[in-house]
Enzyme design. Structure first.
Site, PDB file in Angstrom:
ATOM      1  N   HIS A  96       0.843  -1.207   0.000  1.00 57.02           N
ATOM      2  CA  HIS A  96       0.000   0.000   0.000  1.00 57.02           C
ATOM      3  C   HIS A  96       0.875   1.253   0.000  1.00 57.02           C
ATOM      4  O   HIS A  96       1.963   1.257   0.575  1.00 57.02           O
ATOM      5  CB  HIS A  96      -0.989   0.017   1.169  1.00 57.02           C
ATOM      6  CG  HIS A  96      -0.389   0.073   2.533  1.00 57.02           C
ATOM      7  ND1 HIS A  96      -0.081   1.251   3.174  1.00 57.02           N
ATOM      8  CD2 HIS A  96      -0.058  -0.909   3.405  1.00 57.02           C
ATOM      9  CE1 HIS A  96       0.410   0.993   4.374  1.00 57.02           C
ATOM     10  NE2 HIS A  96       0.452  -0.307   4.541  1.00 57.02           N
ATOM     11  N   ASP A  98      -0.443   4.455   0.861  1.00 55.20           N
ATOM     12  CA  ASP A  98      -0.863   5.458   1.832  1.00 55.20           C
ATOM     13  C   ASP A  98      -0.107   5.265   3.131  1.00 55.20           C
ATOM     14  O   ASP A  98       0.415   4.172   3.411  1.00 55.20           O
ATOM     15  CB  ASP A  98      -2.370   5.396   2.063  1.00 55.20           C
ATOM     16  CG  ASP A  98      -2.813   4.095   2.724  1.00 55.20           C
ATOM     17  OD1 ASP A  98      -2.458   3.022   2.192  1.00 55.20           O
ATOM     18  OD2 ASP A  98      -3.509   4.132   3.758  1.00 55.20           O
ATOM     19  N   ASP A 130       6.548   1.363   6.339  1.00 56.52           N
ATOM     20  CA  ASP A 130       5.130   0.997   6.237  1.00 56.52           C
ATOM     21  C   ASP A 130       4.380   1.964   5.332  1.00 56.52           C
ATOM     22  O   ASP A 130       3.930   3.004   5.778  1.00 56.52           O
ATOM     23  CB  ASP A 130       4.533   0.986   7.645  1.00 56.52           C
ATOM     24  CG  ASP A 130       3.099   0.532   7.695  1.00 56.52           C
ATOM     25  OD1 ASP A 130       2.636  -0.087   6.736  1.00 56.52           O
ATOM     26  OD2 ASP A 130       2.447   0.818   8.718  1.00 56.52           O
ATOM     27  N   GLU A 164      -5.040   1.565   3.049  1.00 56.30           N
ATOM     28  CA  GLU A 164      -4.856   0.506   4.044  1.00 56.30           C
ATOM     29  C   GLU A 164      -4.838   1.046   5.460  1.00 56.30           C
ATOM     30  O   GLU A 164      -5.300   0.388   6.389  1.00 56.30           O
ATOM     31  CB  GLU A 164      -3.546  -0.246   3.759  1.00 56.30           C
ATOM     32  CG  GLU A 164      -3.409  -1.581   4.485  1.00 56.30           C
ATOM     33  CD  GLU A 164      -2.862  -1.465   5.901  1.00 56.30           C
ATOM     34  OE1 GLU A 164      -3.026  -2.421   6.678  1.00 56.30           O
ATOM     35  OE2 GLU A 164      -2.277  -0.408   6.245  1.00 56.30           O
ATOM     36  N   GLU A 165      -4.305   2.250   5.648  1.00 56.03           N
ATOM     37  CA  GLU A 165      -4.158   2.816   6.995  1.00 56.03           C
ATOM     38  C   GLU A 165      -5.441   3.439   7.537  1.00 56.03           C
ATOM     39  O   GLU A 165      -5.524   3.767   8.715  1.00 56.03           O
ATOM     40  CB  GLU A 165      -3.052   3.879   6.999  1.00 56.03           C
ATOM     41  CG  GLU A 165      -1.672   3.363   6.618  1.00 56.03           C
ATOM     42  CD  GLU A 165      -1.055   2.459   7.671  1.00 56.03           C
ATOM     43  OE1 GLU A 165      -1.736   2.106   8.638  1.00 56.03           O
ATOM     44  OE2 GLU A 165       0.122   2.099   7.514  1.00 56.03           O
ATOM     45  N   HIS A 429       4.153   3.706  12.325  1.00 49.79           N
ATOM     46  CA  HIS A 429       3.061   4.499  12.906  1.00 49.79           C
ATOM     47  C   HIS A 429       3.559   5.520  13.931  1.00 49.79           C
ATOM     48  O   HIS A 429       2.768   6.352  14.379  1.00 49.79           O
ATOM     49  CB  HIS A 429       1.985   3.627  13.563  1.00 49.79           C
ATOM     50  CG  HIS A 429       1.187   2.809  12.601  1.00 49.79           C
ATOM     51  ND1 HIS A 429      -0.107   2.408  12.857  1.00 49.79           N
ATOM     52  CD2 HIS A 429       1.487   2.304  11.395  1.00 49.79           C
ATOM     53  CE1 HIS A 429      -0.553   1.695  11.843  1.00 49.79           C
ATOM     54  NE2 HIS A 429       0.406   1.609  10.935  1.00 49.79           N
TER      55      HIS A 429
END
Length: 456
Positions: A96, A98, A130, A164-165, A429
């Site tokens: 992903h 995003d 990520d 996805e996030e 994150h």
């Protein structure tokens, strides 16, 4: 399907990928500079620009038909195919583009959207791990495979998501269009090793359900001295409710929520402690093995709270307060039932007759990998050869809800979960997210080796 020895030694594949790696890291740096936060309230333009940049990257890497796939209600996915021999298996590569928000108050030492290669050899920036690392892993795989004289030995499908996030619209789209993801194996590059240089296959993912709880006790704020002591404060009522979600040891104790002991190897506590960054004197919570606490037991977190800020506090009773509650749920359980159990428990512990409204927000299902298939076997062997070490099989406390939609669309397909997001240092994150470029190279090499050795 069966695995068969390939004509090219692992060392030769690793050397070829090493030659591609500087260019791939340059591509990653370009993607990190694009603040592709797909959360509501953030500007759409950078997200759309990133989608275009990913499509361009895949085209330049050999997936010449890469295009934006419009997803109703959401941001586009990037979709591409690379044909292989007619009788070869089809493999879908997922990542992903995003990313999570990166507020400076998280404590970033550098601009989160300006990639920095630091003296420790790691590349820092939001999305560096990520999951823009996953995007370049797949781009590197396509480059390596399409450079072969015979081209790719398998039929490739590439699906790069843009949500996805946040709350993904791609799940419904996949379920409505299963032919787009028809394949024999899914390779998900959105995981990582426990520690750099220590190969890992992820075999289970917790799910994620959440709700927003709003408590009301008064029509309006009132003087805390004149009325406090008899009139209930909404924030205090909410705090009392939230406190019932854990016992004194820190275990999640919601009736009806499933839990079991992790059957495999334990999580490396040294790696965990390095990644979690506990302050001096702070203890780990919960009971049982660390692996069980992280991979096969539920955990509840209050991820948001609407209440007066300390800076704006005044001497009043709070009439209304809200919290967003997220609960990770264990592989094998029914996500809808687990959310119902959480909501039911919160309603059962409302104090003092307070008015409570609970709104479901998200239902993300957990996932367990069937490790008996030939694709997983080939992947594990490739990892072991590239790293020169035995492969760990671990779980993950994180969630990738789309995997369940992909599996429902193509039940026969095997699932491989790996990537460059190491537990110890990646800090996904959080502030100062980073990736070790060598992990990207090793994952590309393992992916190429696995695909070259897997045949009907």
């Amino acid at each position: 399907m069966t695995t068969t020895p390939g004509p090219v030694p692992a060392a030769e594949v690793v050397a070829a990928v090493d030659g591609l790696l500087p260019e791939l890291i340059g591509e990653l740096e370009a993607l990190v500079r694009l603040p592709s936060v797909a959360f509501p309230g953030f500007p759409a333009e950078p997200v759309l620009r990133t989608a275009e940049a990913v499509a361009d990257l895949l085209r330049r890497s050999g997936a010449t038909d890469a295009e934006l796939l419009e997803v109703p209600g959401g941001y586009p996915a990037v979709y591409a195919t690379v044909p292989g021999p007619a009788d070869a298996p089809t493999v879908l590569l997922y990542a992903h583009y995003d990313v999570q928000p990166a507020p400076l108050e998280q404590g970033w030492q550098t601009d989160p959207f300006e990639p920095v290669l630091k003296a420790d050899g790691r590349l820092y920036g939001r999305g560096a791990a990520d999951d823009k690392s996953g995007v370049v892993i797949h781009a590197g795989t396509v480059r390596a495979l399409t450079s072969l004289p015979a081209g790719s030995p398998v039929n490739l499908v590439l699906l790069i998501e843009g949500e996805e996030e946040t709350i993904s619209h791609l799940e419904d789209f996949v379920e409505a269009n299963p032919a787009l993801v028809d394949c024999d194996a899914f390779v998900i590059a959105d995981m990582g090793n426990q520690r750099v240089g220590r190969p890992t296959l992820t075999t289970a993912l917790r799910g994620d359900v959440s709700c927003v709880v709003t408590v009301r006790t008064l029509d309006h704020p009132v003087h805390s001295g004149l009325f406090g002591g008899a009139a209930p404060d909404a924030l205090v009522a909410l705090i009392r409710m939230l406190a019932t979600l854990h016992d004194d040891a820190g275990d999640t104790v919601v009736p009806g929520v499933e839990s079991y002991d992790w059957p495999g190897a334990d999580c490396d506590e040294d790696v965990y402690r390095e990644g979690v960054a506990l302050l001096d004197g702070v203890e780990l919570i919960g009971s049982g093995s660390l692996a069980s606490r992280l991979w096969s037991r539920p955990s509840v977190t209050v991820i948001g709270l609407d209440a007066p800020r300390v800076a704006d506090a005044s001497n009043v009773l709070i009439p209304q307060a809200s919290a967003k509650v997220s609960m990770r749920i264990v592989p094998g359980c029914d996500a809808d039932a687990q959310l119902e159990a959480l909501i039911g428990h919160l309603r059962s512990v409302v104090p003092w007759g307070a008015q409570v409204q609970i709104e479901p927000v998200k239902v993300g299902w957990p996932f367990a990998v069937d490790t008996s298939g030939s694709a997983v076997t080939a992947a594990e062997r490739a990892l072991a050869e590239v790293y020169g070490e035995t492969v760990d099989r671990i779980g993950s406390g994180g969630s990738i809800p789309l995997i369940n939609s992909l599996q429902q669309a193509t039940p026969r397909a095997e699932v491989i979960l790996w990537g460059a997001e190491d537990t110890a240092q990646a800090r996904i994150h959080g502030s100062d997210e980073s990736v070790d470029p060598a992990e990207i190279g090793r994952t590309v090499a393992a992916q190429v080796l696995m695909l070259r050795r897997w045949s009907r």
